[in-house]
Design a protein around this motif. Structure first.
Motif: not given
Lengths: 114, 115
Positions: B89-101
């Motif tokens: 299974m492959y998951f794509c993920a996004y992480r904000s730099v501004l709201r890094d939590d």
């Protein structure tokens, strides 16, 4: 090189029982997370912590409690387990700020509630 | 709020062929990270590749490469010379730099490798 360690790896509970999942990381990460993974639902955030002594609710917090008394440990508690909490639970951790980058995951804990 | 969409719940590819997994995301931010994670049957989540949004060059890790189109908010994963061990299974993920939590995951694409 332990990384992120979850205990236990497997557990079977009866409805109404309580239990605690322990997550420990040895990378001095600020941020720690608890996710649950169910078929077709991807990873859903339960609770997370941005530092020792702090916790926050995620997407699906009901029925769970957490504590981060030490920076390296993040505990997930089920006070009164329900069959709907049958799932695979993942702990993850990361740095914060400009070093945030990717999450580091534990191996997962499979919980079955009968 | 940011969202990550993986429109292909399942895909199959012949061994040694090339396959592309799609991922689109929605954000109003300009600084962020994007990731592809692999989850084999062992269920361990393994980072495959990461991309910083400020970098124009597409990330590459051996047989894995991405096509990052910032304006189109698209982040596809290309696997070349597919191997049986790529089944996962492959998951794509996004992480904000501004709201890094906060890290947002797509629902995943299950990849089958046909021998």
């Amino acid at each position: 090189n332990a990384g992120v360690t979850q205990t236990p790896k497997f557990r079977v509970l009866k409805t109404g029982q309580s239990m605690t999942l322990l997550c420990a990381q040895d990378m001095n990460h600020e941020y720690m997370y608890w996710y649950r993974q169910d078929p077709g639902m991807g990873l859903r955030l339960i609770h997370y912590s941005v530092g020792e002594g702090t916790t926050a609710k995620g997407e699906v917090p009901d029925g769970y409690n957490v504590s981060r008394l030490k920076k390296q440990n993040f505990l997930l508690g089920l006070e009164s387990a329900a069959p709907s909490q049958t799932s695979v639970y993942f702990c993850a951790s990361s740095y914060m700020g400009l070093a945030a980058g990717e999450l580091f995951f534990g191996e997962g804990s499979r919980l079955t509630v009968l | 709020a940011q969202t990550v969409t993986q429109s292909q719940p399942e895909m199959s590819v012949q061994e040694a062929e090339t396959v592309t997994l799609s991922c689109t995301y929605d954000t109003s931010e300009s600084d962020y990270y994007l990731f592809w994670y692999k989850q084999p049957p062992s269920r361990q989540m393994i980072l495959v590749i990461r991309q910083e949004a400020y970098k124009q060059q597409n990330a590459t890790e051996n047989r894995f490469s991405v096509n990052f189109q910032k304006a189109a908010k698209s982040f596809s994963l290309k696997i070349s010379d597919s191997q049986l061990g790529d089944a996962a299974m492959y998951f794509c993920a996004y992480r904000s730099v501004l709201r890094d939590d906060k890290i947002i995951f797509g629902k995943g694409t299950r990849l089958h490798i046909l021998p």
